[in-house]
Scaffold this active site. Sequence first.
Site, PDB file in Angstrom:
ATOM      1  N   THR A  29      -3.864 109.711 115.439  1.00  0.00           N
ATOM      2  CA  THR A  29      -4.378 108.570 114.662  1.00  0.00           C
ATOM      3  C   THR A  29      -5.310 109.078 113.567  1.00  0.00           C
ATOM      4  O   THR A  29      -5.258 108.621 112.421  1.00  0.00           O
ATOM      5  CB  THR A  29      -5.124 107.573 115.594  1.00  0.00           C
ATOM      6  N   ASP A  81     -12.991 107.971 115.653  1.00  0.00           N
ATOM      7  CA  ASP A  81     -12.230 108.806 116.584  1.00  0.00           C
ATOM      8  C   ASP A  81     -11.254 107.947 117.382  1.00  0.00           C
ATOM      9  O   ASP A  81     -11.474 106.742 117.570  1.00  0.00           O
ATOM     10  CB  ASP A  81     -13.173 109.568 117.535  1.00  0.00           C
ATOM     11  N   LYS A  94     -12.440 109.886 126.627  1.00  0.00           N
ATOM     12  CA  LYS A  94     -11.912 110.809 125.621  1.00  0.00           C
ATOM     13  C   LYS A  94     -11.680 112.139 126.334  1.00  0.00           C
ATOM     14  O   LYS A  94     -12.401 113.107 126.124  1.00  0.00           O
ATOM     15  CB  LYS A  94     -12.887 110.930 124.452  1.00  0.00           C
ATOM     16  N   GLU A 103     -17.441 115.805 120.161  1.00  0.00           N
ATOM     17  CA  GLU A 103     -17.129 114.421 119.772  1.00  0.00           C
ATOM     18  C   GLU A 103     -18.326 113.509 120.051  1.00  0.00           C
ATOM     19  O   GLU A 103     -18.687 112.658 119.238  1.00  0.00           O
ATOM     20  CB  GLU A 103     -15.896 113.915 120.534  1.00  0.00           C
TER      21      GLU A 103
HETATM   22  C1  5RP Z   1      -9.366 113.738 122.104  1.00  0.00           C
HETATM   23  C2  5RP Z   1      -9.143 112.316 122.008  1.00  0.00           C
HETATM   24  C3  5RP Z   1      -8.148 111.847 121.024  1.00  0.00           C
HETATM   25  O1  5RP Z   1      -8.835 111.123 120.080  1.00  0.00           O
HETATM   26  C4  5RP Z   1      -7.133 111.028 121.752  1.00  0.00           C
HETATM   27  O2  5RP Z   1      -6.328 111.894 122.496  1.00  0.00           O
HETATM   28  C5  5RP Z   1      -6.332 110.171 120.788  1.00  0.00           C
HETATM   29  O3  5RP Z   1      -5.186 110.763 120.348  1.00  0.00           O
HETATM   30  P1  5RP Z   1      -4.074 109.983 119.554  1.00  0.00           P
HETATM   31  O4  5RP Z   1      -4.701 109.426 118.310  1.00  0.00           O
HETATM   32  O5  5RP Z   1      -3.062 111.071 119.263  1.00  0.00           O
HETATM   33  O6  5RP Z   1      -3.504 108.902 120.438  1.00  0.00           O
HETATM   34  O7  5RP Z   1      -9.793 111.552 122.650  1.00  0.00           O
HETATM   35  O8  5RP Z   1     -10.313 113.973 123.073  1.00  0.00           O
END
Ligand code: 5RP
Length: 233
Positions: A29, A81, A94, A103
């Site tokens: 994302t 995020d 997360k 993060e």
């Molecule tokens: C990493 C995360 C990422 O933000 C989470 O995996 C989201 O990924 P995506 O946008 O590919 O669904 O929390 O720790």
Amino acid sequence: MEDLKQVAAKAALDFIKPGQLIGIGAGSTIAHLVNFLKEEVTLAKSITLVTSSFSTRQLLLEHDFQVKEISAVSRLDIYFDGCDQFDHQLNALKSGGGIHTREKLLAAMADKFILLGDGSKYVAQLYSTFPVVIEVIPDAVPFVLQQLKKIFSLANPVIRMGSKKDGAVITENGNLLIDTWFRSFPPLDSLNHRLKEIPGILETSLFYNMAHAAIIAGKKGVEIIRKDPAYPI
Ligand code: 5RP
């Protein structure tokens, strides 16, 4: 079919103003957000970015964004995020990336911490289908495993192993990760605190009461959820 992660990422652009210092995390994302930003040439040139993620940093440098190191900043205008899952109070897990310490640091220094996700990530209550991941200093691993089993009788803590190299995953900080699987979560309001009371634990992947808002893309369009409806986001 429409990619809802892309829709959420595009909606995030509306929150970014020229000249701002913006933090961004990891995942697909966030990669969509970077790709949309690079199309907004004037805005993109005016902002500076900071990221918790090695892969996102590579993408930013590839597209000539102005990038600052985390160690050079103490405040951000916004931190965006993704997450594995978030609940109606905007508490988030997360756990996937194993970079939650960075993060959380960026999320904590942001005036606005905004989660991005497709509708499937938004649930009434966090499910224990995801572990709570704990970053632990190497010397403390046996002690922390023992304490986790003692304090949380329903927890199954497992050291995260690498998939493309033998041995445990080592974080950017030189530590190990313990995926702590709960049969059901203990009360979330005290879980982070209880875990961090164990010496040797640096940070956990439970982001409790941190996000100010979430941008969710579903079949019916984009929804902005505010933690505090009176909060000006
Ligand atoms: C990493 C995360 C990422 O933000 C989470 O995996 C989201 O990924 P995506 O946008 O590919 O669904 O929390 O720790």
